[in-house]
Design an enzyme around this catalytic site. Sequence first.
Site, PDB file in Angstrom:
ATOM      1  N   ARG A 160       0.863  -1.184   0.000  1.00  0.00           N
ATOM      2  CA  ARG A 160       0.000   0.000   0.000  1.00  0.00           C
ATOM      3  C   ARG A 160       0.896   1.230   0.000  1.00  0.00           C
ATOM      4  O   ARG A 160       2.006   1.194   0.531  1.00  0.00           O
ATOM      5  CB  ARG A 160      -0.902   0.014   1.227  1.00  0.00           C
ATOM      6  CG  ARG A 160      -1.865  -1.167   1.339  1.00  0.00           C
ATOM      7  CD  ARG A 160      -2.675  -1.059   2.628  1.00  0.00           C
ATOM      8  NE  ARG A 160      -3.665  -2.124   2.739  1.00  0.00           N
ATOM      9  CZ  ARG A 160      -3.442  -3.286   3.341  1.00  0.00           C
ATOM     10  NH1 ARG A 160      -2.248  -3.530   3.891  1.00  0.00           N
ATOM     11  NH2 ARG A 160      -4.388  -4.214   3.408  1.00  0.00           N
ATOM     12  N   LYS A 184      -1.413  -2.057   7.739  1.00  0.00           N
ATOM     13  CA  LYS A 184      -2.780  -1.674   8.084  1.00  0.00           C
ATOM     14  C   LYS A 184      -3.257  -2.428   9.312  1.00  0.00           C
ATOM     15  O   LYS A 184      -3.035  -3.626   9.456  1.00  0.00           O
ATOM     16  CB  LYS A 184      -3.696  -1.975   6.891  1.00  0.00           C
ATOM     17  CG  LYS A 184      -5.146  -1.579   7.108  1.00  0.00           C
ATOM     18  CD  LYS A 184      -5.967  -1.947   5.878  1.00  0.00           C
ATOM     19  CE  LYS A 184      -7.442  -1.659   6.107  1.00  0.00           C
ATOM     20  NZ  LYS A 184      -8.263  -2.085   4.944  1.00  0.00           N
ATOM     21  N   HIS A 258      -2.183   2.424  -6.173  1.00  0.00           N
ATOM     22  CA  HIS A 258      -3.129   1.354  -5.864  1.00  0.00           C
ATOM     23  C   HIS A 258      -3.281   0.418  -7.064  1.00  0.00           C
ATOM     24  O   HIS A 258      -3.425  -0.799  -6.904  1.00  0.00           O
ATOM     25  CB  HIS A 258      -4.475   1.961  -5.487  1.00  0.00           C
ATOM     26  CG  HIS A 258      -5.307   1.066  -4.628  1.00  0.00           C
ATOM     27  ND1 HIS A 258      -4.870   0.543  -3.421  1.00  0.00           N
ATOM     28  CD2 HIS A 258      -6.563   0.586  -4.788  1.00  0.00           C
ATOM     29  CE1 HIS A 258      -5.817  -0.200  -2.888  1.00  0.00           C
ATOM     30  NE2 HIS A 258      -6.852  -0.197  -3.709  1.00  0.00           N
ATOM     31  N   ARG A 261      -0.419  -1.903  -7.186  1.00  0.00           N
ATOM     32  CA  ARG A 261      -0.664  -2.989  -6.216  1.00  0.00           C
ATOM     33  C   ARG A 261      -1.570  -4.044  -6.851  1.00  0.00           C
ATOM     34  O   ARG A 261      -1.332  -5.247  -6.707  1.00  0.00           O
ATOM     35  CB  ARG A 261      -1.282  -2.397  -4.956  1.00  0.00           C
ATOM     36  CG  ARG A 261      -1.715  -3.400  -3.884  1.00  0.00           C
ATOM     37  CD  ARG A 261      -2.089  -2.612  -2.631  1.00  0.00           C
ATOM     38  NE  ARG A 261      -3.023  -3.289  -1.751  1.00  0.00           N
ATOM     39  CZ  ARG A 261      -2.667  -4.107  -0.758  1.00  0.00           C
ATOM     40  NH1 ARG A 261      -1.391  -4.379  -0.563  1.00  0.00           N
ATOM     41  NH2 ARG A 261      -3.570  -4.659   0.018  1.00  0.00           N
ATOM     42  N   HIS A 284      -4.265  -8.790   3.594  1.00  0.00           N
ATOM     43  CA  HIS A 284      -5.724  -8.805   3.721  1.00  0.00           C
ATOM     44  C   HIS A 284      -6.147  -9.605   4.949  1.00  0.00           C
ATOM     45  O   HIS A 284      -5.624 -10.687   5.190  1.00  0.00           O
ATOM     46  CB  HIS A 284      -6.371  -9.433   2.486  1.00  0.00           C
ATOM     47  CG  HIS A 284      -6.348  -8.562   1.275  1.00  0.00           C
ATOM     48  ND1 HIS A 284      -6.565  -9.038  -0.001  1.00  0.00           N
ATOM     49  CD2 HIS A 284      -6.128  -7.225   1.141  1.00  0.00           C
ATOM     50  CE1 HIS A 284      -6.483  -8.036  -0.862  1.00  0.00           C
ATOM     51  NE2 HIS A 284      -6.224  -6.939  -0.198  1.00  0.00           N
ATOM     52  N   TYR A 293      -8.969 -11.216  -7.274  1.00  0.00           N
ATOM     53  CA  TYR A 293      -7.854 -11.440  -8.193  1.00  0.00           C
ATOM     54  C   TYR A 293      -7.932 -12.800  -8.882  1.00  0.00           C
ATOM     55  O   TYR A 293      -7.016 -13.172  -9.606  1.00  0.00           O
ATOM     56  CB  TYR A 293      -6.521 -11.304  -7.448  1.00  0.00           C
ATOM     57  CG  TYR A 293      -6.344  -9.912  -6.912  1.00  0.00           C
ATOM     58  CD1 TYR A 293      -6.042  -8.860  -7.766  1.00  0.00           C
ATOM     59  CD2 TYR A 293      -6.531  -9.635  -5.562  1.00  0.00           C
ATOM     60  CE1 TYR A 293      -5.925  -7.569  -7.282  1.00  0.00           C
ATOM     61  CE2 TYR A 293      -6.409  -8.343  -5.078  1.00  0.00           C
ATOM     62  CZ  TYR A 293      -6.101  -7.327  -5.943  1.00  0.00           C
ATOM     63  OH  TYR A 293      -5.988  -6.047  -5.468  1.00  0.00           O
TER      64      TYR A 293
END
Length: 311
Positions: A160, A184, A258, A261, A284, A293
């Site tokens: 990120r 995150k 982004h 990514r 995630h 994906y």
Amino acid sequence: MIKNLKYKQAVKSFLKYLLAERGYSELTIKEYNQDLDLFARYLNKEFDYEIESLEIEEINQFHLSEFLSDIILINDNSAATRNRKLYSLRSFFNFLVKRNFINNNPTLSIESTKTNLRSEPIYLNADDIRNYLNAIKNYNSKNQSRDLAINKMFLYCGLRISELVNLNIDELDYEDSSIKFYGKGNKERYVPLHQEVISAIKNYLPDRNKIKTSNHDAKKALFLSNRGNRISVRTVQTMVKKYAKRAGVRNAEKVTPHKLRHTFASILYKETKDLRVLQELLGHSNLSTTQIYTHTDKEQRKNAVDQLPEL
């Protein structure tokens, strides 16, 4: 138009308006407030805006479009949820125009989603990537080594943007060929480094060490601005678009960190078909987020159809 109007103050005035003038129920007002708060937190997470100091005039159509796209692409919401949030934001900005707080409503040109189909993430293809990296290599700039290292970290690590700008030198482990940091949700992330990334960083560090750092935080930072500060999110965003344009990438204006990514994630899944590994590398929390994906690209679809027997 009122200069320097803070986002939080504008939201407070809007909620008062809904209650006193429009007569909306407390439940409806709560939903508006939740949508506007979610948007503010998105700006903080993806663009590093400080919520307390965020000003209305800093928000533009690009921020709104990215937020509404990621409602579906990243957060796995329905088209109906995305449309409701668009309506909340449109009503908010309509109010600001009506009160002469701003001149124009940036949401008016954003269309609602007409179907419940889920979009695939946008990513660069192999030719785009080659042209993009060559654009950096061929650009005569004192920041060339830094910019190449940053973009290879996006394309080979899937970081990120907030994670990348906050990287410190001591988080690099050359013996293990990896980086370890807190991403995150303050969760520890372990990301292996491709040899291309390691080479790019080693090539950049001598140039970095020539820059006089301006504060203690900058001394720790891996990536620096020309002024000796930790590099900012906006600098990286601007840099990515610049090279996308120079490379002639289609829809270069829409190429963001982004999207790089997304490119990493799409290529890695195509090569490995391993969702669990991809989940860990992307940081995630839920596997369902990573499942966007699992799409196939157009060339794969064509090849699959070509392999059908004659009937």
